[in-house]
Design an enzyme around this catalytic site. Sequence first.
Site, PDB file in Angstrom:
ATOM      1  N   ASP A  83      21.439  71.481  -8.699  1.00  0.00           N
ATOM      2  CA  ASP A  83      21.694  71.804 -10.103  1.00  0.00           C
ATOM      3  C   ASP A  83      22.237  73.229 -10.258  1.00  0.00           C
ATOM      4  O   ASP A  83      21.896  74.123  -9.480  1.00  0.00           O
ATOM      5  CB  ASP A  83      20.373  71.658 -10.876  1.00  0.00           C
ATOM      6  CG  ASP A  83      20.539  71.728 -12.377  1.00  0.00           C
ATOM      7  OD1 ASP A  83      21.574  71.264 -12.877  1.00  0.00           O
ATOM      8  OD2 ASP A  83      19.618  72.227 -13.040  1.00  0.00           O
ATOM      9  N   HIS A  84      23.081  73.445 -11.255  1.00  0.00           N
ATOM     10  CA  HIS A  84      23.539  74.778 -11.675  1.00  0.00           C
ATOM     11  C   HIS A  84      23.879  75.700 -10.507  1.00  0.00           C
ATOM     12  O   HIS A  84      23.281  76.780 -10.355  1.00  0.00           O
ATOM     13  CB  HIS A  84      22.485  75.451 -12.543  1.00  0.00           C
ATOM     14  CG  HIS A  84      22.526  75.044 -13.975  1.00  0.00           C
ATOM     15  ND1 HIS A  84      23.598  75.314 -14.802  1.00  0.00           N
ATOM     16  CD2 HIS A  84      21.633  74.373 -14.733  1.00  0.00           C
ATOM     17  CE1 HIS A  84      23.356  74.829 -16.004  1.00  0.00           C
ATOM     18  NE2 HIS A  84      22.179  74.237 -15.990  1.00  0.00           N
ATOM     19  N   GLU A 135      30.512  71.803 -15.869  1.00  0.00           N
ATOM     20  CA  GLU A 135      29.956  72.247 -17.146  1.00  0.00           C
ATOM     21  C   GLU A 135      30.990  73.050 -17.923  1.00  0.00           C
ATOM     22  O   GLU A 135      31.722  73.858 -17.358  1.00  0.00           O
ATOM     23  CB  GLU A 135      28.693  73.089 -16.952  1.00  0.00           C
ATOM     24  CG  GLU A 135      28.075  73.534 -18.279  1.00  0.00           C
ATOM     25  CD  GLU A 135      26.705  74.174 -18.137  1.00  0.00           C
ATOM     26  OE1 GLU A 135      26.091  74.472 -19.174  1.00  0.00           O
ATOM     27  OE2 GLU A 135      26.241  74.376 -16.999  1.00  0.00           O
ATOM     28  N   GLY A 211      16.743  69.188 -21.843  1.00  0.00           N
ATOM     29  CA  GLY A 211      16.181  67.983 -22.443  1.00  0.00           C
ATOM     30  C   GLY A 211      14.761  68.135 -22.952  1.00  0.00           C
ATOM     31  O   GLY A 211      14.308  67.341 -23.782  1.00  0.00           O
ATOM     32  N   THR A 212      14.025  69.159 -22.491  1.00  0.00           N
ATOM     33  CA  THR A 212      12.642  69.346 -22.939  1.00  0.00           C
ATOM     34  C   THR A 212      12.567  69.578 -24.442  1.00  0.00           C
ATOM     35  O   THR A 212      11.681  69.069 -25.117  1.00  0.00           O
ATOM     36  CB  THR A 212      11.988  70.523 -22.185  1.00  0.00           C
ATOM     37  OG1 THR A 212      11.810  70.154 -20.819  1.00  0.00           O
ATOM     38  CG2 THR A 212      10.628  70.871 -22.780  1.00  0.00           C
ATOM     39  N   VAL A 232      15.618  67.345 -17.431  1.00  0.00           N
ATOM     40  CA  VAL A 232      14.305  67.758 -17.927  1.00  0.00           C
ATOM     41  C   VAL A 232      13.612  68.549 -16.819  1.00  0.00           C
ATOM     42  O   VAL A 232      13.510  68.068 -15.691  1.00  0.00           O
ATOM     43  CB  VAL A 232      13.438  66.547 -18.330  1.00  0.00           C
ATOM     44  CG1 VAL A 232      12.072  67.028 -18.823  1.00  0.00           C
ATOM     45  CG2 VAL A 232      14.127  65.704 -19.389  1.00  0.00           C
TER      46      VAL A 232
END
Length: 280
Positions: A83-84, A135, A211-212, A232
Amino acid sequence: MGLYNFNELYNIAKTREFKAVGSFNLHCLEMLPAFFKAAQKTNSPLMIQISTGTAQYLGYRLLVDSVCSLAESQNVPTCLHLDHCSNISDIQTAIDAGFSSVMYDGSHLSIDENIKNTCAVINIARQSNISVEGELGAIGGAEDGKATAAEHISFTTVEDAKRYVDETGVNMLAVSVGTVHGLYTGKAQIQHQRLAEISEATQIPLVLHGGTGVSDDDMRRAVTEGINKVNVGTEMNVQWVAQCKSTFDKGKVNDSVRKFLIPANDAVTRVLVEKISLFK
């Protein structure tokens, strides 16, 4: 059972009547069995995402071996996603170790440079059937020590999204439509019209980061408007730490450490089950 890339996992999810795949941040190996328990409870495929900080802490190869072992023994179709990541050499390390999906985050760059670097990552990833997430726009909040102040938030535009997708051929696109990284005490305000227009223009799976902090109703609506991957992380981390603080505080120094961690893992499973139920 080998690992699946995102496209393969999403196709499995659709056959099980899911509109979106949850992608859940793993913060430590102790959490890992809880993820698979939630997938089994919901009959959902599983996407596990790792920050570069966690990958460096635990080791890329250890993560791959651990996830592959559980995916096979628990018979859960699984994708392991970096991720990222803005460092192409770290992406190469993840691919070499056996990750099945990666994210190149060039959202802080000009769109021209973002496109150029994303294409370079895709050229590397395609050789190993690895899915690539990109992104556009800047999502507020903080994740893995990286923060974006409110004044630097920028929403994804339809025009930029279409150009980026057309020129890169990326598998999925993370968009900035009102969510915030790390938000767990309030609720994000999703720009549903913007989301629907980006989905119509790009015709690829869109990714919702943060998403949280999304209400259940907003989440259910978002997955009908083009969101096919939902990230999340914070909510699980908060619940895990809260349970550990409670059990460690009450425990004795000669107690087995597993007695402290089991309630924390059970809390993680509950969070995942609740989130996955929103993706149908």
